[in-house]
Design a protein around this motif. Structure first.
Motif, mmCIF file in Angstrom:
data_model
loop_
_atom_site.group_PDB
_atom_site.id
_atom_site.type_symbol
_atom_site.label_atom_id
_atom_site.label_comp_id
_atom_site.label_asym_id
_atom_site.label_seq_id
_atom_site.Cartn_x
_atom_site.Cartn_y
_atom_site.Cartn_z
ATOM 1 N N GLY A 19 -8.414 5.429 44.373
ATOM 2 C CA GLY A 19 -8.508 3.973 44.437
ATOM 3 C C GLY A 19 -9.630 3.488 43.546
ATOM 4 N N CYS A 20 -9.289 2.698 42.523
ATOM 5 C CA CYS A 20 -10.286 2.278 41.528
ATOM 6 C C CYS A 20 -10.500 0.766 41.538
ATOM 7 C CB CYS A 20 -9.871 2.755 40.145
ATOM 8 S SG CYS A 20 -9.872 4.559 39.972
ATOM 9 N N GLY A 21 -10.544 0.180 42.735
ATOM 10 C CA GLY A 21 -10.827 -1.245 42.876
ATOM 11 C C GLY A 21 -12.320 -1.520 42.919
ATOM 12 N N SER A 22 -12.694 -2.646 43.513
ATOM 13 C CA SER A 22 -14.081 -3.104 43.453
ATOM 14 C C SER A 22 -15.059 -2.192 44.181
ATOM 15 C CB SER A 22 -14.185 -4.529 44.012
ATOM 16 O OG SER A 22 -13.635 -5.449 43.103
ATOM 17 N N ILE A 23 -14.667 -1.652 45.354
ATOM 18 C CA ILE A 23 -15.612 -0.815 46.086
ATOM 19 C C ILE A 23 -15.908 0.468 45.312
ATOM 20 C CG2 ILE A 23 -13.982 0.496 47.522
ATOM 21 C CD1 ILE A 23 -17.303 -1.082 48.707
ATOM 22 N N PHE B 41 -9.773 10.490 38.819
ATOM 23 C CA PHE B 41 -9.677 9.111 39.289
ATOM 24 C C PHE B 41 -8.206 8.815 39.524
ATOM 25 C CE2 PHE B 41 -13.295 9.596 36.508
ATOM 26 C CZ PHE B 41 -14.327 9.052 37.259
ATOM 27 N N VAL B 42 -7.923 8.150 40.650
ATOM 28 C CA VAL B 42 -6.536 7.886 41.023
ATOM 29 C C VAL B 42 -6.344 6.399 41.288
ATOM 30 C CG1 VAL B 42 -4.666 8.435 42.627
ATOM 31 C CG2 VAL B 42 -6.437 10.152 42.145
ATOM 32 N N ASP B 43 -5.309 5.826 40.712
ATOM 33 C CA ASP B 43 -4.941 4.448 41.020
ATOM 34 C C ASP B 43 -3.492 4.245 40.596
ATOM 35 O OD1 ASP B 43 -6.736 1.735 41.667
ATOM 36 O OD2 ASP B 43 -4.815 1.336 40.691
ATOM 37 N N ASP C 43 -0.869 9.150 41.154
ATOM 38 C CA ASP C 43 -0.468 9.645 42.466
ATOM 39 C C ASP C 43 -1.529 10.605 43.006
ATOM 40 O OD1 ASP C 43 1.032 11.998 44.072
ATOM 41 O OD2 ASP C 43 2.070 10.097 44.394
ATOM 42 N N TYR C 44 -2.018 10.331 44.210
ATOM 43 C CA TYR C 44 -3.123 11.139 44.749
ATOM 44 C C TYR C 44 -2.678 12.554 45.124
ATOM 45 C CZ TYR C 44 -1.768 10.917 49.701
ATOM 46 O OH TYR C 44 -1.115 11.075 50.893
ATOM 47 N N LYS C 45 -1.435 12.718 45.565
ATOM 48 C CA LYS C 45 -0.961 14.062 45.918
ATOM 49 C C LYS C 45 -0.873 14.944 44.677
ATOM 50 C CE LYS C 45 1.617 12.895 50.103
ATOM 51 N NZ LYS C 45 2.932 12.856 50.768
ATOM 52 N N GLU C 46 -0.444 14.359 43.582
ATOM 53 C CA GLU C 46 -0.398 15.095 42.309
ATOM 54 C C GLU C 46 -1.803 15.518 41.906
ATOM 55 O OE1 GLU C 46 0.574 14.151 37.619
ATOM 56 O OE2 GLU C 46 1.585 12.956 39.162
ATOM 57 N N MET C 47 -2.766 14.596 42.118
ATOM 58 C CA MET C 47 -4.159 14.915 41.789
ATOM 59 C C MET C 47 -4.688 16.067 42.639
ATOM 60 S SD MET C 47 -7.480 14.631 42.988
ATOM 61 C CE MET C 47 -7.421 13.324 44.205
ATOM 62 N N LEU C 48 -4.443 16.009 43.950
ATOM 63 C CA LEU C 48 -4.946 17.055 44.845
ATOM 64 C C LEU C 48 -4.417 18.427 44.441
ATOM 65 C CD1 LEU C 48 -4.617 15.262 48.317
ATOM 66 C CD2 LEU C 48 -6.753 15.818 47.123
ATOM 67 N N ALA C 49 -3.135 18.472 44.064
ATOM 68 C CA ALA C 49 -2.524 19.746 43.674
ATOM 69 C C ALA C 49 -3.043 20.244 42.336
ATOM 70 C CB ALA C 49 -1.003 19.592 43.623
ATOM 71 N N ILE D 248 -6.089 12.615 55.540
ATOM 72 C CA ILE D 248 -5.496 13.810 56.150
ATOM 73 C C ILE D 248 -4.969 14.758 55.084
ATOM 74 C CG2 ILE D 248 -3.554 14.612 57.562
ATOM 75 C CD1 ILE D 248 -4.036 12.045 59.297
ATOM 76 N N GLU D 249 -4.294 14.228 54.069
ATOM 77 C CA GLU D 249 -3.766 15.073 52.992
ATOM 78 C C GLU D 249 -4.898 15.721 52.203
ATOM 79 O OE1 GLU D 249 -0.642 16.051 52.353
ATOM 80 O OE2 GLU D 249 -0.085 15.000 54.190
ATOM 81 N N ALA D 250 -5.967 14.987 51.980
ATOM 82 C CA ALA D 250 -7.118 15.549 51.262
ATOM 83 C C ALA D 250 -7.749 16.675 52.075
ATOM 84 C CB ALA D 250 -8.143 14.462 50.967
ATOM 85 N N ALA D 251 -7.877 16.461 53.388
ATOM 86 C CA ALA D 251 -8.430 17.505 54.252
ATOM 87 C C ALA D 251 -7.559 18.753 54.226
ATOM 88 C CB ALA D 251 -8.576 16.978 55.677
ATOM 89 N N LYS D 252 -6.257 18.563 54.266
ATOM 90 C CA LYS D 252 -5.330 19.702 54.214
ATOM 91 C C LYS D 252 -5.460 20.458 52.896
ATOM 92 C CE LYS D 252 -1.730 17.893 57.301
ATOM 93 N NZ LYS D 252 -0.345 17.368 57.360
ATOM 94 N N ALA D 253 -5.845 19.733 51.848
ATOM 95 C CA ALA D 253 -6.034 20.360 50.538
ATOM 96 C C ALA D 253 -7.413 21.003 50.411
ATOM 97 C CB ALA D 253 -5.836 19.324 49.434
ATOM 98 N N GLY D 254 -8.198 20.939 51.481
ATOM 99 C CA GLY D 254 -9.507 21.594 51.491
ATOM 100 C C GLY D 254 -10.650 20.763 50.948
ATOM 101 N N ALA D 255 -10.453 19.449 50.837
ATOM 102 C CA ALA D 255 -11.498 18.576 50.285
ATOM 103 C C ALA D 255 -12.254 17.859 51.401
ATOM 104 C CB ALA D 255 -10.878 17.544 49.347
ATOM 105 N N HIS D 256 -13.566 17.777 51.256
ATOM 106 C CA HIS D 256 -14.361 16.928 52.132
ATOM 107 C C HIS D 256 -13.975 15.474 51.861
ATOM 108 C CE1 HIS D 256 -16.784 20.399 53.146
ATOM 109 N NE2 HIS D 256 -17.041 20.602 51.867
#
Length: 341
Positions: free
Chosen positions: A10-14, A34-36, A56-62, A83-91
């Motif tokens: 997510g590459c918005g304002s925050i 970076f994903v958006d 796509d964030y799932k493509e990035m995680l893989a 949840i998907e990031a955690a499953k991929a082993g990412a904090h």
């Protein structure tokens, strides 16, 4: 040790104003992705800072297998992506509100535990210098017991802050789920729980859309809270403070009053019943108009580097979210809601 490889989803304002620049400043971090869904936004940061851009964030995680991610997306995506990031082993560092239901929050906590990764929620109000000082003063006991309080957070709304202005996802209820309460109210429920070292036991609330056109997202809320200690107070969240931001808290105690964020110079003022007045210049609270460090990124990275518990755990984020969800229930039912009843 090698640097922590971080991806920002997510590459918005925050992400633009807080996460990305604070990761850049942290010597322990390498930004790797970076994903958006608007790929140009992700590509902009990849071009500027290195790393890869994905839609796509799932493509990035893989493809990237990052060590950690920041989830900076619309509210309804927080749980799924965390949840998907955690499953991929990412904090995971997830923006607030951490989820849009209590069940989602519980699932996120479970996923982090099951995959042995850290889950932190981006409640930055705990780390603002005036709030840190206020808690320190409370813990000395000089003010005695907190009896009543008021905590308020308002600004002109996401149309003045979001990268998409009036077209922001904040105003699409199916994506935001909750408006000013999810944006600002949950910050204050977290702040008051943390500052008073207390839990909300009951909430009654009026929540509505008063002035923002073409949206069903709430733009104002006024809540009455009873704490487990017996203290009673108000929590206000607003997207219609058109003449400037307010992020202030007042605590009326047995031995005096503490004013936090009410004065631009003396950010914390303690007035005791015996006439003593103490003023503290702690440094300011970060605002949309004046971006200062949120301290969230550094705390997240510190927990990873030192293998310690995050400064704002998933359980803490869940408890603060529950207050807001129960405020909506109060609005819907016209009843006082027992927060953990």
């Amino acid at each position: 040790m090698s640097k922590i490889r971080v991806a920002v989803i997510g590459c918005g304002s925050i992400a633009k104003y807080r996460h990305i620049p604070e990761y850049v400043e942290n010597p322990n971090v390498e930004l790797v992705a970076f994903v958006d869904p608007i790929i140009e936004r992700a590509q902009h940061y990849a071009n500027e800072l290195g790393g890869q851009a994905f839609a796509d964030y799932k493509e990035m995680l893989a493809a990237v297998k990052p060590d950690a991610v920041s989830v900076c997306t619309p509210n309804y995506l927080h749980a799924e992506q965390s949840i998907e990031a955690a499953k991929a082993g990412a904090h995971v560092l997830v923006e607030k509100p951490m989820a849009v239901t209590d069940e989602e929050a519980a699932a996120m906590i479970e996923a982090a535990k099951a995959n042995n990764v850290k889950l932190m929620v981006g409640h930055n109000q705990r780390f603002m210098p005036p709030h840190q000082k206020a808690k320190e003063i409370l813990q000395t006991g000089v003010l005695g017991k907190v009896l009543t309080f008021r905590t308020s957070f308002g600004h002109p709304g996401p149309d003045a802050w979001s990268i998409d202005g009036a077209d922001s996802w904040f105003f699409r209820k199916e994506e935001a789920i909750m408006g000013a309460m999810g944006d600002l109210g949950v910050h204050k429920s977290d702040l008051i729980r943390w500052m008073l070292d207390d839990e909300v036991s009951e909430v009654a609330a009026f929540v509505g859309t008063l002035d923002k056109k073409d949206t069903e997202s709430d733009d104002n809320a006024s809540c009455i809270l009873r704490m487990k200690s017996g203290a009673i107070g108000t929590l206000v969240a607003s997207w219609t403070y058109y003449k400037g931001e307010d992020n202030s808290t007042m605590l009326w105690c047995e031995n005096g009053v503490m004013r936090i964020g009410t004065d631009p110079v003396d950010q914390v003022i303690v007035e005791l019943r015996d006439g003593t007045i103490n003023k503290y210049q702690t440094g300011e609270i970060s605002t949309n108009e004046k971006q200062l460090s949120s301290f969230v990124i550094d705390k997240f990275v510190e927990a990873i580097v030192n293998d310690t518990e995050p400064a704002v755990t998933g359980e803490e984020g869940r408890a603060s979210l529950k207050v807001i969800l129960d405020a909506f229930e109060s609005q819907d039912t016209g009843k006082v809601i027992k927060v953990n009843g």
